[in-house]
Design a protein around this motif. Sequence first.
Motif, PDB file in Angstrom:
ATOM      1  N   LYS A 122      -9.603  14.962   0.311  1.00  0.00           N
ATOM      2  CA  LYS A 122      -9.148  16.179   1.104  1.00  0.00           C
ATOM      3  C   LYS A 122      -9.726  17.423   0.887  1.00  0.00           C
ATOM      4  O   LYS A 122      -9.654  18.064   2.037  1.00  0.00           O
TER       5      LYS A 122
ATOM      6  N   GLN B   2       0.073   2.850  14.211  1.00  0.00           N
ATOM      7  CA  GLN B   2      -1.426   3.009  13.707  1.00  0.00           C
ATOM      8  C   GLN B   2      -1.731   1.574  13.113  1.00  0.00           C
ATOM      9  O   GLN B   2      -2.822   1.159  13.435  1.00  0.00           O
TER      10      GLN B   2
ATOM     11  N   TYR C 200      -8.177   4.504  -6.895  1.00  0.00           N
ATOM     12  CA  TYR C 200      -6.957   3.894  -6.409  1.00  0.00           C
ATOM     13  C   TYR C 200      -6.690   4.839  -5.043  1.00  0.00           C
ATOM     14  O   TYR C 200      -7.120   5.890  -5.090  1.00  0.00           O
ATOM     15  N   GLY C 201      -5.889   4.193  -4.286  1.00  0.00           N
ATOM     16  CA  GLY C 201      -5.619   5.114  -2.963  1.00  0.00           C
ATOM     17  C   GLY C 201      -5.305   6.462  -3.041  1.00  0.00           C
ATOM     18  O   GLY C 201      -5.979   7.349  -2.399  1.00  0.00           O
ATOM     19  N   TYR C 202      -4.511   6.810  -3.892  1.00  0.00           N
ATOM     20  CA  TYR C 202      -3.974   8.304  -3.914  1.00  0.00           C
ATOM     21  C   TYR C 202      -5.072   9.225  -4.588  1.00  0.00           C
ATOM     22  O   TYR C 202      -5.303  10.294  -4.504  1.00  0.00           O
TER      23      TYR C 202
ATOM     24  N   GLU D 249       2.701   1.925  -3.345  1.00  0.00           N
ATOM     25  CA  GLU D 249       1.943   2.505  -4.206  1.00  0.00           C
ATOM     26  C   GLU D 249       1.721   3.960  -4.112  1.00  0.00           C
ATOM     27  O   GLU D 249       1.778   4.645  -5.074  1.00  0.00           O
ATOM     28  N   MET D 250       1.366   4.194  -2.854  1.00  0.00           N
ATOM     29  CA  MET D 250       1.221   5.490  -2.551  1.00  0.00           C
ATOM     30  C   MET D 250       2.431   6.470  -2.918  1.00  0.00           C
ATOM     31  O   MET D 250       2.175   7.552  -3.330  1.00  0.00           O
TER      32      MET D 250
ATOM     33  N   ILE E  54      -7.527   9.719  -1.879  1.00  0.00           N
ATOM     34  CA  ILE E  54      -7.259  10.679  -0.760  1.00  0.00           C
ATOM     35  C   ILE E  54      -7.484  12.191  -1.737  1.00  0.00           C
ATOM     36  O   ILE E  54      -7.850  13.195  -0.817  1.00  0.00           O
ATOM     37  N   LYS E  55      -7.013  12.347  -2.735  1.00  0.00           N
ATOM     38  CA  LYS E  55      -7.077  13.692  -3.565  1.00  0.00           C
ATOM     39  C   LYS E  55      -8.571  14.094  -3.627  1.00  0.00           C
ATOM     40  O   LYS E  55      -8.767  15.086  -3.574  1.00  0.00           O
TER      41      LYS E  55
ATOM     42  N   PHE F  16       0.787  -1.171  -0.007  1.00  0.00           N
ATOM     43  CA  PHE F  16      -0.016   0.078   0.058  1.00  0.00           C
ATOM     44  C   PHE F  16       0.910   1.387   0.053  1.00  0.00           C
ATOM     45  O   PHE F  16       0.703   2.231  -0.814  1.00  0.00           O
ATOM     46  N   TYR F  17       1.762   1.248   0.933  1.00  0.00           N
ATOM     47  CA  TYR F  17       2.806   2.499   1.042  1.00  0.00           C
ATOM     48  C   TYR F  17       3.663   2.771  -0.127  1.00  0.00           C
ATOM     49  O   TYR F  17       3.953   3.863  -0.558  1.00  0.00           O
TER      50      TYR F  17
ATOM     51  N   GLU G 274      -2.794   9.093   4.300  1.00  0.00           N
ATOM     52  CA  GLU G 274      -2.498   7.539   3.945  1.00  0.00           C
ATOM     53  C   GLU G 274      -2.881   6.748   5.118  1.00  0.00           C
ATOM     54  O   GLU G 274      -3.245   5.671   5.069  1.00  0.00           O
ATOM     55  N   SER G 275      -1.959   7.094   6.397  1.00  0.00           N
ATOM     56  CA  SER G 275      -2.076   6.097   7.638  1.00  0.00           C
ATOM     57  C   SER G 275      -3.607   6.314   8.134  1.00  0.00           C
ATOM     58  O   SER G 275      -3.947   5.214   8.832  1.00  0.00           O
ATOM     59  N   THR G 276      -4.630   7.268   7.724  1.00  0.00           N
ATOM     60  CA  THR G 276      -5.905   6.890   7.983  1.00  0.00           C
ATOM     61  C   THR G 276      -6.585   6.185   6.948  1.00  0.00           C
ATOM     62  O   THR G 276      -7.603   5.263   7.433  1.00  0.00           O
ATOM     63  N   LEU G 277      -6.085   6.231   5.703  1.00  0.00           N
ATOM     64  CA  LEU G 277      -6.888   5.801   4.766  1.00  0.00           C
ATOM     65  C   LEU G 277      -6.926   3.954   4.782  1.00  0.00           C
ATOM     66  O   LEU G 277      -7.874   3.478   4.532  1.00  0.00           O
ATOM     67  N   TYR G 278      -5.445   3.835   4.893  1.00  0.00           N
ATOM     68  CA  TYR G 278      -5.034   2.446   5.101  1.00  0.00           C
ATOM     69  C   TYR G 278      -6.189   1.521   5.556  1.00  0.00           C
ATOM     70  O   TYR G 278      -6.540   0.363   5.145  1.00  0.00           O
ATOM     71  N   PRO G 279      -6.068   1.906   7.040  1.00  0.00           N
ATOM     72  CA  PRO G 279      -6.966   0.900   8.076  1.00  0.00           C
ATOM     73  C   PRO G 279      -8.582   0.909   7.597  1.00  0.00           C
ATOM     74  O   PRO G 279      -9.067   0.006   7.526  1.00  0.00           O
TER      75      PRO G 279
ATOM     76  N   LEU H 263      -9.763   1.274   4.390  1.00  0.00           N
ATOM     77  CA  LEU H 263      -9.970   0.449   3.162  1.00  0.00           C
ATOM     78  C   LEU H 263     -10.059  -0.963   3.752  1.00  0.00           C
ATOM     79  O   LEU H 263     -10.683  -1.777   3.166  1.00  0.00           O
ATOM     80  N   ARG H 264      -9.257  -1.151   4.701  1.00  0.00           N
ATOM     81  CA  ARG H 264      -9.096  -2.826   5.049  1.00  0.00           C
ATOM     82  C   ARG H 264     -10.335  -2.879   5.890  1.00  0.00           C
ATOM     83  O   ARG H 264     -10.786  -4.075   5.742  1.00  0.00           O
ATOM     84  N   ARG H 265     -10.884  -2.162   6.466  1.00  0.00           N
ATOM     85  CA  ARG H 265     -12.102  -2.315   7.315  1.00  0.00           C
ATOM     86  C   ARG H 265     -13.458  -2.524   6.212  1.00  0.00           C
ATOM     87  O   ARG H 265     -14.021  -3.493   6.468  1.00  0.00           O
TER      88      ARG H 265
ATOM     89  N   ASP I 127      -4.667  -1.187  14.830  1.00  0.00           N
ATOM     90  CA  ASP I 127      -5.595  -1.620  14.178  1.00  0.00           C
ATOM     91  C   ASP I 127      -5.948  -2.999  14.040  1.00  0.00           C
ATOM     92  O   ASP I 127      -6.812  -3.531  13.431  1.00  0.00           O
TER      93      ASP I 127
END
Lengths: 200, 106
Positions: B33, A59, B24-26, A31-32, B29-30, A28-29, B40-45, B47-49, A63
């Motif tokens: 925002k 973090q 996709y992820g980025y 790709e980011m 976020i865009k 994930f990171y 990123e660190s908030t989006l990741y969990p 997406l997984r949830r 989780d």
Amino acid sequence: MNKEAFLSSLRHALADIPQEDLEKSVEFYSEMLDDRIEDGMTEEAAVSSVGDVSEIASQIRADLPLPTLMRMKMPRRQLRPWEIILLILGSPVWLPILASLFIILLSVYLVIWSLVLSLFAVAIYLICGFVCGIVLSALNYLHVDLLHAALLFGMSCILGGFSIILCMLSVRLIKGVCKLTKSCVLHLKCRLSRKEVKAQ
Amino acid sequence: MDIQLKRGLLEVCVLAAIRDEDSYGYQIIKDIKPYIDISESTLYPILRRLETAECLTVRSVEHNGRLRKYYRITQTGIQKLEDFKLEWKEIMSVYQFIAGEDQVNE
């Protein structure tokens, strides 16, 4: 820090979480960062805008579900054979001690609850007294026994007052015990995950 | 903003960001925002949830010689968005009550 350094330090910081979770996080990171670089950022700027590695790692850890955190702790270190033998031989000693410690903690917890609940029971009892007193005084009033009616009315008012105070007190206590339980569980979870971070 | 509230809102925002087309992820976020702070660190969990809750599916697509993960909303995810919209009407009426009370107190 460039992308490679960032990813490898993330890998390092998360070395003890399950392999699958680790790979997913790193993917994930990665790709980011690639997307940011493609968007016109330099590698350094992309890395610094993603944030601090240790923060990201904690973090991701926070989780993870509690069972996973527990499982992570278990296979950390292989026990040596003599340790296993000692553990088995010593089990008649440490098992009862551990069990009784657990039982003591549990009973302390239950005693706290029963104290609070008995207070609540007294409050309910007082409310019953209050209601009965009012009814009796009304009956006396109907039988034109004014003196008794007044006496009963006054006493039941006193009971009522006490019961209100006790009710408020016990509701507060119940809430307090609930809060305490919650914070204990939270504390335990925090400790578990923090130890993992420290172990790096 | 309250953390719990923000967490709930972010989940719905992510679903809204992939409602019309896969993203996709980025890009997510865009898109989010301008409205609510997300990293990123908030989006990741989140997406997984959402993936665990089967609100979205993930597929890898090749892009410029590397893999990029695209997220697609599922029927469950669409339902979640609709539920949120209905819930929000209730919340708005509560809000009016709260705001009204404040005016009386002033």
